[in-house]
Scaffold this active site. Sequence first.
Site, PDB file in Angstrom:
ATOM      1  N   SER A 135       0.961  -1.117   0.042  1.00  0.00           N
ATOM      2  CA  SER A 135       0.208   0.014   0.067  1.00  0.00           C
ATOM      3  C   SER A 135       0.985   1.233  -0.013  1.00  0.00           C
ATOM      4  O   SER A 135       0.437   2.294  -0.754  1.00  0.00           O
ATOM      5  CB  SER A 135      -1.034  -0.023   1.148  1.00  0.00           C
ATOM      6  OG  SER A 135      -0.164   0.077   2.322  1.00  0.00           O
TER       7      SER A 135
ATOM      8  N   ARG B 277      22.588 -14.892   3.469  1.00  0.00           N
ATOM      9  CA  ARG B 277      21.923 -13.605   3.347  1.00  0.00           C
ATOM     10  C   ARG B 277      22.872 -12.821   2.457  1.00  0.00           C
ATOM     11  O   ARG B 277      22.289 -11.972   1.681  1.00  0.00           O
ATOM     12  CB  ARG B 277      21.944 -13.060   4.684  1.00  0.00           C
ATOM     13  CG  ARG B 277      21.221 -11.627   4.694  1.00  0.00           C
ATOM     14  CD  ARG B 277      21.295 -11.091   6.157  1.00  0.00           C
ATOM     15  NE  ARG B 277      20.616 -11.663   7.079  1.00  0.00           N
ATOM     16  CZ  ARG B 277      19.142 -11.783   7.178  1.00  0.00           C
ATOM     17  NH1 ARG B 277      18.444 -11.123   6.569  1.00  0.00           N
ATOM     18  NH2 ARG B 277      18.661 -12.762   7.821  1.00  0.00           N
TER      19      ARG B 277
ATOM     20  N   ARG C 257      12.925  -8.131   5.481  1.00  0.00           N
ATOM     21  CA  ARG C 257      14.028  -8.791   5.679  1.00  0.00           C
ATOM     22  C   ARG C 257      15.041  -7.772   5.950  1.00  0.00           C
ATOM     23  O   ARG C 257      15.195  -6.501   5.984  1.00  0.00           O
ATOM     24  CB  ARG C 257      14.495  -9.119   4.209  1.00  0.00           C
ATOM     25  CG  ARG C 257      13.907 -10.740   3.821  1.00  0.00           C
ATOM     26  CD  ARG C 257      14.545 -11.121   2.599  1.00  0.00           C
ATOM     27  NE  ARG C 257      16.020 -11.356   2.694  1.00  0.00           N
ATOM     28  CZ  ARG C 257      16.523 -12.528   3.031  1.00  0.00           C
ATOM     29  NH1 ARG C 257      15.788 -13.363   3.455  1.00  0.00           N
ATOM     30  NH2 ARG C 257      17.710 -12.668   3.205  1.00  0.00           N
ATOM     31  N   ILE C 258      15.846  -8.295   7.087  1.00  0.00           N
ATOM     32  CA  ILE C 258      17.209  -7.542   7.610  1.00  0.00           C
ATOM     33  C   ILE C 258      18.003  -7.403   6.214  1.00  0.00           C
ATOM     34  O   ILE C 258      18.340  -8.649   5.808  1.00  0.00           O
ATOM     35  CB  ILE C 258      17.765  -8.115   8.723  1.00  0.00           C
ATOM     36  CG1 ILE C 258      16.422  -8.086   9.951  1.00  0.00           C
ATOM     37  CG2 ILE C 258      18.853  -7.353   9.333  1.00  0.00           C
ATOM     38  CD1 ILE C 258      16.807  -8.444  11.091  1.00  0.00           C
TER      39      ILE C 258
ATOM     40  N   ASN D 108      13.623   3.909   4.800  1.00  0.00           N
ATOM     41  CA  ASN D 108      12.575   2.942   5.076  1.00  0.00           C
ATOM     42  C   ASN D 108      11.537   3.798   5.776  1.00  0.00           C
ATOM     43  O   ASN D 108      11.730   4.753   6.452  1.00  0.00           O
ATOM     44  CB  ASN D 108      13.287   2.040   6.183  1.00  0.00           C
ATOM     45  CG  ASN D 108      12.638   1.007   6.764  1.00  0.00           C
ATOM     46  OD1 ASN D 108      11.601   0.125   5.882  1.00  0.00           O
ATOM     47  ND2 ASN D 108      12.415   0.634   8.116  1.00  0.00           N
TER      48      ASN D 108
ATOM     49  N   HIS E 220       8.677   2.996   8.772  1.00  0.00           N
ATOM     50  CA  HIS E 220       8.559   2.128   9.830  1.00  0.00           C
ATOM     51  C   HIS E 220       7.506   2.543  10.635  1.00  0.00           C
ATOM     52  O   HIS E 220       7.360   3.810  11.161  1.00  0.00           O
ATOM     53  CB  HIS E 220       9.772   2.149  11.002  1.00  0.00           C
ATOM     54  CG  HIS E 220       9.683   1.327  12.012  1.00  0.00           C
ATOM     55  ND1 HIS E 220       9.812  -0.091  11.979  1.00  0.00           N
ATOM     56  CD2 HIS E 220       9.411   1.553  13.265  1.00  0.00           C
ATOM     57  CE1 HIS E 220       9.805  -0.540  13.151  1.00  0.00           C
ATOM     58  NE2 HIS E 220       9.437   0.366  13.889  1.00  0.00           N
TER      59      HIS E 220
ATOM     60  N   SER F 243       7.361   6.495  10.962  1.00  0.00           N
ATOM     61  CA  SER F 243       8.738   7.412  10.825  1.00  0.00           C
ATOM     62  C   SER F 243       9.347   6.829   9.497  1.00  0.00           C
ATOM     63  O   SER F 243       9.543   5.819   9.015  1.00  0.00           O
ATOM     64  CB  SER F 243      10.067   7.012  11.776  1.00  0.00           C
ATOM     65  OG  SER F 243       9.198   7.251  13.294  1.00  0.00           O
TER      66      SER F 243
ATOM     67  N   LEU G 292      19.019  -2.254  12.739  1.00  0.00           N
ATOM     68  CA  LEU G 292      17.556  -2.126  12.272  1.00  0.00           C
ATOM     69  C   LEU G 292      16.803  -1.003  12.888  1.00  0.00           C
ATOM     70  O   LEU G 292      17.025  -0.884  13.985  1.00  0.00           O
ATOM     71  CB  LEU G 292      17.079  -3.537  12.956  1.00  0.00           C
ATOM     72  CG  LEU G 292      15.512  -3.679  12.515  1.00  0.00           C
ATOM     73  CD1 LEU G 292      15.451  -4.202  11.178  1.00  0.00           C
ATOM     74  CD2 LEU G 292      14.922  -4.803  13.411  1.00  0.00           C
ATOM     75  N   ASP G 293      16.036  -0.357  12.008  1.00  0.00           N
ATOM     76  CA  ASP G 293      15.121   0.662  12.485  1.00  0.00           C
ATOM     77  C   ASP G 293      15.711   1.875  13.093  1.00  0.00           C
ATOM     78  O   ASP G 293      15.392   2.419  14.047  1.00  0.00           O
ATOM     79  CB  ASP G 293      13.956   0.150  12.932  1.00  0.00           C
ATOM     80  CG  ASP G 293      13.167  -0.700  12.144  1.00  0.00           C
ATOM     81  OD1 ASP G 293      13.278  -0.524  10.988  1.00  0.00           O
ATOM     82  OD2 ASP G 293      12.581  -1.658  12.757  1.00  0.00           O
TER      83      ASP G 293
HETATM   84  C1  GRF Z   1       4.080  -0.811   6.740  1.00  0.00           C
HETATM   85  O1  GRF Z   1       3.125  -0.597   8.052  1.00  0.00           O
HETATM   86  C2  GRF Z   1       5.324  -0.082   6.911  1.00  0.00           C
HETATM   87  O2  GRF Z   1       5.546   0.959   7.977  1.00  0.00           O
HETATM   88  C3  GRF Z   1       5.989  -1.274   7.639  1.00  0.00           C
HETATM   89  O3  GRF Z   1       5.591  -2.329   6.633  1.00  0.00           O
HETATM   90  C4  GRF Z   1       4.249  -2.006   6.426  1.00  0.00           C
HETATM   91  C5  GRF Z   1       4.152  -2.213   4.902  1.00  0.00           C
HETATM   92  O4  GRF Z   1       2.628  -2.029   4.425  1.00  0.00           O
HETATM   93  N1  GRF Z   1       7.770  -1.221   7.083  1.00  0.00           N
HETATM   94  P1  GRF Z   1       2.570  -2.206   2.697  1.00  0.00           P
HETATM   95  O5  GRF Z   1       2.944  -3.527   2.127  1.00  0.00           O
HETATM   96  O6  GRF Z   1       2.855  -0.932   2.313  1.00  0.00           O
HETATM   97  O7  GRF Z   1       1.041  -1.999   2.675  1.00  0.00           O
END
Ligand code: GRF
Length: 219
Positions: free
Chosen positions: A15, A67, A93-94, A109, A111, A138, A146-147
Site C-alpha cells: 500500500s 543472506r 528482511r534484515i 525505510n 517504519h 517514521s 535495524l530501524d
Molecule cells: C507498513 O506498516 C510499513 O510501515 C512497514 O511495513 C508495512 C508495509 O505495508 N515497514 P504495505 O506493504 O506498504 O501495505
Amino acid sequence: MTRLRVAVLASGRGSNLQALIDARERGDLPIDLVAVGSDRPNCEALARAQRHGLAGFALRPRDFPDRASFDRALFERLAEHRPALIVLAGFMRILDDEPVAAWTGRMINIHPSLLPDYPGLGTHARALAAGDAEHGASVHYVIPALDSGPVIAQARIGIVAGDTPESLAQRLFRREHALLVASVRLIAEGRIALTPAGVQFDGATLDRPLQLSDDDELA
Ligand code: GRF
C-alpha cells in the site's frame, strides 16, 4: 525538472508503494519508479507494479546459500535500473551490512512507530501495552542497525480508549502513505540530504524530525 529515479523494495501488500504510484500518476511527485524488487514472488506489491507497467522482479532467499549472497544479487538487480534512491516500503528482511553501507544516504525505510521507540515488529501492540498517548510512523535513512538510522520525518496519531493493534494500524496507514509521499517529494526536490552532521533540510541540520501536518505537509 529532472525526475528522481526511485526503486522500491517490498514484501507484502504494497500500500505504501501504491501511494507513491498514485502521487506520481497525479503529477504530485517528480520521480520515476524505475523498479520494484521483492523477496516474495507472489506478493501484492509486485502485482501492483505489474498493473502500473513498472519493472518488477523477485528473488527467492531459498535459492541463495546465505543472506550476503541474496543481498548482493538483489542489489545488483536493482542497480541495473540506476536508482538514485531506494525506498524500503514493507520489505520484511534484515539487510546485510554491505549493501546498506554502499547505499547510505540513498536508502530510506518507513517504519510504523515513533522511532527511536519500538524498532522491530509488533509496534502497534507495543505502543498500546506501554499505555502511550501517541503512536505514529517514521521515515528514516537506513544504516546497518535495524530501524535505527537518522529520522527524516514522522506522522503522529492519538491513541484513544478502545484502540486495538488493528484499529491503530488502520488509522496509521493513511498517515503513513502521506508521510512517505511527502518525504520522497522533499528528497526528489533536493531539499533533504544526509550529511555526517545528520539530516539536512533546506541546508540546515534538523534537531528533530520533520512533522506531518493535517494537510499532509512536512515542516
Ligand atoms: C507498513 O506498516 C510499513 O510501515 C512497514 O511495513 C508495512 C508495509 O505495508 N515497514 P504495505 O506493504 O506498504 O501495505
